[in-house]
Design an enzyme around this catalytic site. Structure first.
Site, PDB file in Angstrom:
ATOM      1  N   CYS A 237      81.843  73.426 -39.430  1.00  9.71           N
ATOM      2  CA  CYS A 237      81.777  73.497 -40.835  1.00  9.71           C
ATOM      3  C   CYS A 237      82.349  74.907 -41.362  1.00  9.71           C
ATOM      4  O   CYS A 237      83.699  75.505 -39.891  1.00  9.71           O
ATOM      5  CB  CYS A 237      80.678  73.636 -41.903  1.00  9.71           C
ATOM      6  SG  CYS A 237      79.358  74.121 -41.058  1.00  9.71           S
ATOM      7  N   GLY A 238      81.436  75.767 -41.741  1.00  2.00           N
ATOM      8  CA  GLY A 238      82.769  77.469 -42.158  1.00  2.00           C
ATOM      9  C   GLY A 238      81.534  78.613 -40.967  1.00  2.00           C
ATOM     10  O   GLY A 238      82.106  79.204 -40.661  1.00  2.00           O
TER      11      GLY A 238
END
Length: 281
Positions: A237-238
């Site tokens: 993800c981030g």
């Protein structure tokens, strides 16, 4: 071997919260770029499930790195969770007030450190309130317990391992970020990072796994949302938080061995020499 549902309902927690081995953990967290009125800790201080301690992923993290909330070493982790009253023999129930962010991350962290008796409260604090559960604002008195860390290195991947998986296609790499950031059409919220995705990865935005009431979608719905659910999987993800929501979803489908790329896109895209793909998978 972990089996069953990684989630418990608010009704179950109401019935079991007084059991001496239950430990309730509030993991509410808001990313720095999210405009929240309060921090997760401030929300916990004002109102939490009785007996719940607060687990701050920005405090229980590795040092010596600019990357956000990286997994700490087992000595540091054990020391911090012991002080929260979490230890061997406890049944841990993690919840948050922000759509599994970061209850799923704390669930994953505990499992990486070898504590398998951990579940997530489906629907979080909202579900607890809807069930008529009591709330309190007094911090609990945590009794320190011994926590034995037995690290499961298979549940966490670093950049070299993800790069190898990307090249060899040995694992499915599934990205929890919104679709626009995955395709490169939307900017990254962290400055200086290009958007796009790890070559060969697939998009499964974590927000799509969550019902409007904040509960996780059913097994049949998750099967249609999570790709390659019977294969070896790495989620990303981030910054390694919402990737754990995907891992939680895969566990609900019976795949408990999903690994999280801890540094995720923040680490991958910080080095311009690493390949970045754009467009649909």
């Amino acid at each position: 071997m972990e089996t069953g549902d990684p989630l418990v309902t608010a009704d179950w927690l109401k019935q079991n919260i007084s059991a001496p081995d239950i430990r309730v953990v509030d993991a509410t967290y808001y990313a720095p770029f999210v405009k929240a009125e309060k921090t997760g800790r401030e929300e916990w201080a004002e109102s939490h499930i009785p007996g719940a301690v607060h687990f701050d992923i920005d405090a229980i993290k590795a040092g010596g790195t600019d990357l956000p909330h990286m997994l700490p070493d087992p000595i540091m982790f054990s020391s911090r969770v012991r002080k929260l009253g979490i230890g061997d023999g406890n049944r841990v129930v993690v919840y948050d007030n922000n759509n599994f962010c970061a209850a799923a991350r704390v669930w994953w962290m505990l499992r990486v450190m070898g504590h398998n008796d951990v579940t997530v409260l489906d629907g979080g604090l909202h579900a607890w309130k809807a069930e008529g559960g009591e709330l309190e604002d007094m911090p609990p008195v945590a009794v320190e317990r011994h926590f034995t860390a037995r690290v499961r290195s298979d549940l966490v991947k670093d950049t070299a391992q993800v790069a190898a998986a990307s090249e060899s296609r040995s694992h499915g790499i599934v990205d929890a970020r919104p679709a626009g950031r995955f395709t490169g059409e939307a900017p990254e919220p962290r400055g200086g990072l290009a958007s796009g995705h790890i070559p060969g990865s697939m998009s499964a935005p974590s927000s799509g796994l969550i019902n409007p009431d904040g509960t996780l979608k059913s097994v049949s719905e998750l099967k249609g949302l999570l790709p390659d659910h019977d294969a070896p999987i790495i989620t990303t993800c981030g910054s390694g938080v919402t990737a754990a929501i995907l891992a939680l979803g895969y566990a609900r489908l019976g795949n408990w061995d999903v690994a999280v790329y801890d540094g995720s896109w923040t680490e991958w895209a910080s080095d311009p020499s690493r390949p970045v793909a754009t467009g649909a998978a």
